[in-house]
Design a protein around this motif. Structure first.
Motif, mmCIF file in Angstrom:
data_model
loop_
_atom_site.group_PDB
_atom_site.id
_atom_site.type_symbol
_atom_site.label_atom_id
_atom_site.label_comp_id
_atom_site.label_asym_id
_atom_site.label_seq_id
_atom_site.Cartn_x
_atom_site.Cartn_y
_atom_site.Cartn_z
ATOM 1 N N LEU A 1 -10.966 -2.085 2.733
ATOM 2 C CA LEU A 1 -9.523 -1.931 2.537
ATOM 3 C C LEU A 1 -9.221 -0.828 1.536
ATOM 4 O O LEU A 1 -8.311 -0.009 1.744
ATOM 5 C CB LEU A 1 -8.924 -3.253 2.056
ATOM 6 N N PHE A 2 -9.999 -0.765 0.461
ATOM 7 C CA PHE A 2 -9.807 0.271 -0.560
ATOM 8 C C PHE A 2 -9.985 1.661 0.043
ATOM 9 O O PHE A 2 -9.168 2.568 -0.191
ATOM 10 C CB PHE A 2 -10.807 0.052 -1.701
ATOM 11 N N VAL A 3 -11.040 1.840 0.836
ATOM 12 C CA VAL A 3 -11.325 3.144 1.454
ATOM 13 C C VAL A 3 -10.200 3.538 2.409
ATOM 14 O O VAL A 3 -9.750 4.697 2.421
ATOM 15 C CB VAL A 3 -12.675 3.109 2.201
ATOM 16 N N LEU A 4 -9.722 2.584 3.210
ATOM 17 C CA LEU A 4 -8.645 2.873 4.157
ATOM 18 C C LEU A 4 -7.354 3.262 3.432
ATOM 19 O O LEU A 4 -6.636 4.175 3.865
ATOM 20 C CB LEU A 4 -8.402 1.654 5.049
ATOM 21 N N LEU A 5 -7.053 2.581 2.337
ATOM 22 C CA LEU A 5 -5.844 2.891 1.568
ATOM 23 C C LEU A 5 -5.928 4.277 0.936
ATOM 24 O O LEU A 5 -4.936 5.023 0.912
ATOM 25 C CB LEU A 5 -5.632 1.833 0.487
ATOM 26 N N VAL A 6 -7.102 4.618 0.418
ATOM 27 C CA VAL A 6 -7.298 5.950 -0.172
ATOM 28 C C VAL A 6 -7.155 7.030 0.899
ATOM 29 O O VAL A 6 -6.480 8.052 0.699
ATOM 30 C CB VAL A 6 -8.680 6.044 -0.847
ATOM 31 N N TYR A 7 -7.791 6.790 2.053
ATOM 32 C CA TYR A 7 -7.727 7.758 3.157
ATOM 33 C C TYR A 7 -6.285 7.974 3.611
ATOM 34 O O TYR A 7 -5.827 9.123 3.771
ATOM 35 C CB TYR A 7 -8.574 7.264 4.326
ATOM 36 N N ALA A 8 -5.547 6.870 3.810
ATOM 37 C CA ALA A 8 -4.155 6.973 4.251
ATOM 38 C C ALA A 8 -3.297 7.652 3.187
ATOM 39 O O ALA A 8 -2.412 8.455 3.515
ATOM 40 C CB ALA A 8 -3.606 5.572 4.554
ATOM 41 N N VAL B 1 -9.578 -4.268 -8.585
ATOM 42 C CA VAL B 1 -9.767 -5.369 -9.542
ATOM 43 C C VAL B 1 -10.461 -6.548 -8.869
ATOM 44 O O VAL B 1 -11.402 -7.135 -9.422
ATOM 45 C CB VAL B 1 -8.409 -5.815 -10.137
ATOM 46 N N PHE B 2 -10.031 -6.884 -7.652
ATOM 47 C CA PHE B 2 -10.648 -7.981 -6.916
ATOM 48 C C PHE B 2 -12.113 -7.691 -6.601
ATOM 49 O O PHE B 2 -12.975 -8.567 -6.718
ATOM 50 C CB PHE B 2 -9.880 -8.247 -5.614
ATOM 51 N N VAL B 3 -12.394 -6.471 -6.163
ATOM 52 C CA VAL B 3 -13.774 -6.104 -5.799
ATOM 53 C C VAL B 3 -14.691 -6.140 -7.022
ATOM 54 O O VAL B 3 -15.780 -6.713 -6.978
ATOM 55 C CB VAL B 3 -13.804 -4.702 -5.142
ATOM 56 N N SER C 1 1.954 -0.146 4.391
ATOM 57 C CA SER C 1 1.074 1.018 4.287
ATOM 58 C C SER C 1 0.538 1.435 5.647
ATOM 59 O O SER C 1 0.625 2.603 6.042
ATOM 60 C CB SER C 1 -0.085 0.709 3.337
ATOM 61 N N PHE C 2 0.010 0.471 6.395
ATOM 62 C CA PHE C 2 -0.589 0.799 7.693
ATOM 63 C C PHE C 2 0.477 1.020 8.773
ATOM 64 O O PHE C 2 0.281 1.843 9.673
ATOM 65 C CB PHE C 2 -1.561 -0.302 8.113
ATOM 66 N N PHE C 3 1.605 0.326 8.658
ATOM 67 C CA PHE C 3 2.681 0.514 9.638
ATOM 68 C C PHE C 3 3.317 1.895 9.485
ATOM 69 O O PHE C 3 3.516 2.613 10.469
ATOM 70 C CB PHE C 3 3.734 -0.584 9.454
ATOM 71 N N VAL C 4 3.641 2.257 8.260
ATOM 72 C CA VAL C 4 4.240 3.578 8.006
ATOM 73 C C VAL C 4 3.286 4.690 8.440
ATOM 74 O O VAL C 4 3.701 5.690 9.035
ATOM 75 C CB VAL C 4 4.588 3.734 6.505
ATOM 76 N N LEU D 1 2.710 6.979 -1.419
ATOM 77 C CA LEU D 1 1.570 7.192 -2.315
ATOM 78 C C LEU D 1 1.563 6.167 -3.450
ATOM 79 O O LEU D 1 0.513 5.617 -3.802
ATOM 80 C CB LEU D 1 1.630 8.613 -2.878
ATOM 81 N N ILE D 2 2.750 5.887 -4.024
ATOM 82 C CA ILE D 2 2.850 4.880 -5.093
ATOM 83 C C ILE D 2 2.417 3.508 -4.570
ATOM 84 O O ILE D 2 1.672 2.776 -5.226
ATOM 85 C CB ILE D 2 4.293 4.825 -5.640
ATOM 86 N N ASN D 3 2.890 3.168 -3.371
ATOM 87 C CA ASN D 3 2.533 1.889 -2.746
ATOM 88 C C ASN D 3 1.012 1.748 -2.611
ATOM 89 O O ASN D 3 0.423 0.723 -2.958
ATOM 90 C CB ASN D 3 3.203 1.794 -1.374
ATOM 91 N N ASN D 4 0.366 2.806 -2.131
ATOM 92 C CA ASN D 4 -1.086 2.764 -1.908
ATOM 93 C C ASN D 4 -1.877 2.763 -3.211
ATOM 94 O O ASN D 4 -2.914 2.098 -3.307
ATOM 95 C CB ASN D 4 -1.519 3.936 -1.027
ATOM 96 N N VAL D 5 -1.376 3.486 -4.200
ATOM 97 C CA VAL D 5 -2.076 3.527 -5.487
ATOM 98 C C VAL D 5 -2.064 2.138 -6.139
ATOM 99 O O VAL D 5 -3.084 1.668 -6.658
ATOM 100 C CB VAL D 5 -1.425 4.568 -6.435
ATOM 101 N N VAL D 6 -0.908 1.477 -6.096
ATOM 102 C CA VAL D 6 -0.806 0.126 -6.666
ATOM 103 C C VAL D 6 -1.735 -0.835 -5.920
ATOM 104 O O VAL D 6 -2.445 -1.633 -6.528
ATOM 105 C CB VAL D 6 0.656 -0.385 -6.605
ATOM 106 N N LEU D 7 -1.730 -0.744 -4.588
ATOM 107 C CA LEU D 7 -2.603 -1.595 -3.781
ATOM 108 C C LEU D 7 -4.077 -1.328 -4.091
ATOM 109 O O LEU D 7 -4.885 -2.254 -4.201
ATOM 110 C CB LEU D 7 -2.339 -1.374 -2.294
ATOM 111 N N CYS D 8 -4.434 -0.058 -4.211
ATOM 112 C CA CYS D 8 -5.825 0.312 -4.520
ATOM 113 C C CYS D 8 -6.258 -0.287 -5.855
ATOM 114 O O CYS D 8 -7.394 -0.764 -5.994
ATOM 115 C CB CYS D 8 -5.977 1.832 -4.563
#
Length: 203
Positions: A54-61, A84-86, A140-143, A72-79
């Motif tokens: 998930l982290f890799v996909l968010l960074v790529y997107a 933290v979880f990983v 993130s993935f829909f947009v 970008l803000i949405n993805n950075v927060v998610l990353c």
């Protein structure tokens, strides 16, 4: 250790158990404990793998849509949350599996029982954060897939029913998944406690 109790712990573990020494029975018990812990580790491996993916996909997107500030803000927060979880999962896995390899079997068991018990207590917190991540992940993935701006999507009322459905179904799916994982780990914890109690009876 008494031979009879060791045989109880290793019930039906060997066809020629009567011919085995106490030391052999102890080794068999150790193998059984390791087998139980492998089941626990398997869950950790899956969780960590999903988090990294998930982290890799968010960074790529995020890189692909770097011109969209809100996206970008949405993805950075998610990353950050996923990272933290990983890291937490890797740290917990290390503490449980590699931090006390030199301990005697009873102390080894007690340590792992305590660590897994602490992990179980954190499930409500993990579920809460999982719920918070559902909608931002979907956005993130829909947009990204429809190739529109993040602001366009979140301000378009036509998408609100879909957001609500995703949030409700995602929350329910997360609850079921985390409940099943929690129940499975409780079963592992119960087995470890049973072994530990039987070991303590020898003192």
């Amino acid at each position: 250790m008494k031979r009879d109790n060791l045989q109880d712990i290793w019930h039906k573990g060997s066809s020629n158990i009567e011919a085995q020494s106490s030391e052999d029975l102890k080794k068999l018990l150790e193998k059984k404990v390791v087998k139980v812990m492998r089941k626990h580790s398997f869950i950790d491996y899956i969780s960590i793998s999903v988090g990294i993916t998930l982290f890799v996909l968010l960074v790529y997107a995020g890189i692909k849509r770097a011109n969209d500030t809100y996206y970008l803000i949405n993805n950075v927060v998610l990353c950050f949350v996923v990272a933290v979880f990983v890291v937490s999962g890797i740290r917990s896995h290390y503490k449980i599996n590699y931090n006390t390899m030199s301990l005697p079997l009873r102390d080894w068991l007690r340590y792992r029982i305590n660590e897994i018990s602490k992990s179980q207590e954190m499930y409500p917190v993990r579920y809460f954060f999982a719920i918070l991540m559902i909608l931002p992940c979907y956005l993130s993935f829909f947009v990204y897939s429809i190739n529109r701006s993040f602001l366009d999507v979140v301000t378009n009322q036509a998408f609100f029913p879909a957001f609500l459905i995703v949030f409700i179904s995602g929350s329910f799916s997360s609850l079921l998944a985390m409940r099943n994982i929690s129940l499975y780990k409780k079963k592992i914890l119960k087995n470890l406690k049973k072994m530990y109690d039987q070991l303590c009876e020898q003192d």
